[in-house]
Design an enzyme around this catalytic site. Structure first.
Site: not given
Ligand SMILES: NC(=O)c1ccc[n+]([C@@H]2O[C@H](COP(=O)([O-])OP(=O)(O)OC[C@H]3O[C@@H](n4cnc5c(N)ncnc54)[C@H](O)[C@@H]3O)[C@@H](O)[C@H]2O)c1
Length: 414
Positions: A11, A29, A34, A82, A117, A257, A328
Site C-alpha cells: 500500500v 520503514d 526493504r 494490521t 484497515t 485482507c 503471506r
C-alpha cells in the site's frame, strides 16, 4: 506540504510514488533491507516498475529508516500492516508502534492520516491515544487526524492507487476538507468524503467482509454440488446469465485482507456484545476449502488405484492470489500440510514467488521447471498467467485437480 509515508509495503510504496508527482515525499520503514532495496531501485512487491521508482526518485522522493529524517514533515500517512494473531484477534502492534514513532516527531498543526484497515474506532480510540501520550500534544487542538482506506488490488495493473475512487475523512470538518483536497489532488478517480473517521473505517472493513461472505456462499455451493456430482463452474456460468447474479468463483481465501479484515469487525462486535454468526460462518467455510481440496485429491488418487503414501504431488502456485508474489497467509500451505498428513511427498512450483522467501517463510524449496509427468498428482492452486498455457492432461497415472477452474483438462475442479 511535506508528506511522510510510514510503512512502504504493497500500500505505502505506490501511494508514496503517487504523492511524489506533486509533493515532497519521504518514505519511512523499519525494515532496513526493504529501504536498501528501494534505494537501489528494486521493489520486491512488483507494485512499482523500475521506471516508476526511478521517476519517484527524480521527483525527490527519499527513503529512510531514521526518525530524524521525517521530522520536517507535516503530513504523516500510516500504511503499516494490521494482522491477526493465532486466535484471530486483531494485532494492533504495528499501528501502535508507528503511532509512537510519529508521536516522537509530531508538531503543532500536523495531520496524521491512517490508511491501514481497522475496525471502527481504532484511529481515535487507540492511535490518537499513543500520538497524544508520546508527543504531549492535544488531539484536535494541536494536531489532527484523518482516515483514508486503501483499495488497491496487488498484482492488478488496472486498478492502481490513482484510478480507484478513494474514501477520505478527518477529525474535524475543516480537516476532513483538507484531507479530501489532498487526496483529490492525486486521485484521478475522485474522492468520497465520509461523514466521520469511524464511517470511513467501517466502510473499508465491510468491503472485504462482503466479499468474504459472498465467496463463502459460492464455496458452500461448491461443497453442495460436489455431493451432487455437478460441476460448480458450469452452474455458475449458467446462473451468471441473469443480470443481477454476482459473478464469483469458488476458491481459497488467503492473503492479509479478505481473510483477515472480517475478524477485525467481528472482534469489535463481540466486544460490544454481538456475535457475528454470518460473518464468522463465512470465515469458517472459506478456511475449510484447502482441506476439502486435499481430501478430493486423495479420493481421486484412490479411484485411480494409486498408492497414497509417498505419492509425488506437484502444487502449481504458492502465492495467495494470481500474478502476485505475496505468500503471506496463503491457504495453499494448508493444502500442502493436509496432503503431507496422508504421507504424500509435495513439490511446489511458483515462478512468481521469490524462492528465498518461500524457504524463509515456510521451509519450502521451490521447483524449477518441473516435469509434470514425473508426478502422481498435479494441483493447480493459483491461476497465474504463467500457468494458463500449461499442457497437462489427466491419465490413469496422473490426477489433475484444478482449484481455479482455468485448465482445459482436469479430473476435477473446485
Ligand atoms: N495489500 C493489500 O492488498 C491491501 C489493500 C488495501 C488495504 N490494505 C491494508 O493496508 C495496510 C498495509 O498493508 P500492506 O499490504 O501494504 O502491508 P505490507 O506488509 O506489504 O507493508 C507494510 C510495511 O510497513 C512496515 N512497517 C511495519 N511496522 C512499521 C512501523 N512501526 N513503522 C514503519 N514501518 C512499519 C513493514 O516493514 C512493511 O514494509 C494493512 O492494514 C492492510 O490491511 C492492504
Amino acid at each position: 506540504m511535506k508528506i511522510c509515508i510510514i510503512g512502504l509495503g504493497y500500500v505505502g510504496l505506490p501511494l508514496a510514488h503517487a504523492f511524489s508527482s506533486k509533493y515532497t515525499v519521504v518514505g519511512f520503514d523499519i525494515n532496513e533491507e526493504r529501504i536498501a532495496e528501494l534505494q537501489r531501485g528494486y521493489d520486491r512487491t512488483f507494485e512499482l516498475s523500475i521506471a516508476q521508482l526511478q521517476e519517484a526518485r527524480e521527483n525527490g522522493m527519499r527513503f529512510c529508516t531514521n526518525l530524524a529524517d521525517i521530522a520536517q514533515c507535516n503530513i504523516f500517512i500510516i500504511t503499516v500492516p494490521t494482522p491477526i494473531d493465532k486466535s484471530n484477534k486483531p494485532d494492533l502492534t504495528p499501528l501502535i508502534k508507528a503511532s509512537q514513532s510519529v508521536g516522537k516527531v509530531l508538531k503543532k498543526e500536523d495531520i496524521v492520516i491512517y490508511e491501514s484497515t481497522v475496525y471502527p474506532g481504532v484511529t481515535e480510540e487507540v492511535c490518537v491515544v499513543e500520538l497524544e501520550r508520546v508527543s504531549g500534544l492535544k488531539f484536535n487542538v494541536d494536531f489532527f487526524c484523518g482516515y483514508s482506506p486503501e483499495r488497491i488490488n496487488p498484482g492488478d495493473k488496472n486498478h492502481t492507487v490513482t484510478n480507484i475512487l478513494k474514501i477520505t475523512s478527518g477529525s474535524t470538518p475543516q480537516i476532513a476538507d483538507k484531507v479530501d483536497a489532498l487526496y483529490a489532488s492525486i486521485i484521478l478517480a475522485g474522492t468520497h468524503k465520509a461523514s466521520s473517521i469511524k464511517v470511513a473505517e467501517a466502510a473499508k472493513v465491510i468491503e472485504n467482509t462482503q466479499r468474504d461472505v459472498n465467496i463463502a456462499l459460492i464455496n458452500e455451493l461448491a461443497l453442495i454440488f460436489r455431493t451432487m456430482n455437478i460441476d460448480t463452474h458450469d452452474v455458475l456460468q449458467a446462473a451468471a446469465t441473469k443480470w443481477n447474479f454476482i459473478k464469483l468463483k469458488p476458491g481459497l481465501v488467503g492473503g492479509h485482507c479478505i481473510g483477515v479484515d472480517p475478524y477485525y469487525l467481528t472482534y469489535k462486535a463481540e466486544e460490544l456484545g454481538y456475535r457475528a454468526n454470518l460473518i464468522l460462518g463465512a470465515r469458517q467455510i472459506n478456511n475449510g476449502m484447502a482441506k476439502f481440496v486435499a481430501d478430493r485429491v486423495i479420493r481421486l488418487m484412490i479411484q485411480k488405484d494409486m498408492k497414497i503414501k509417498n505419492a509425488q504431488v506437484l502444487i502449481l502456485g504458492l502465492s495467495f492470489k494470481e500474478n502476485c508474489p505475496d505468500i503471506r497467509n496463503t491457504k495453499v500451505i494448508d493444502i500442502i500440510t493436509e496432503l503431507q498428513t496422508y504421507g504424500c511427498v509435495l513439490s511446489v512450483y511458483d515462478p512468481v514467488v521469490d524462492s528465498d522467501e518461500a524457504m524463509r517463510e515456510y521451509g519450502l524449496k521451490l521447483e524449477n521447471n518441473p516435469n509434470i509427468n514425473a508426478y502422481d498428482a498435479v494441483v493447480l492452486a493459483v491461476g497465474h498467467d504463467a500457468f494458463l498455457d500449461l499442457h497437462v492432461s489427466p491419465s490413469q497415472k496422473l490426477v489433475v485437480y484444478d482449484v481455479k477452474g482455468v485448465l482445459s483438462q482436469y479430473d476435477e475442479r473446485l
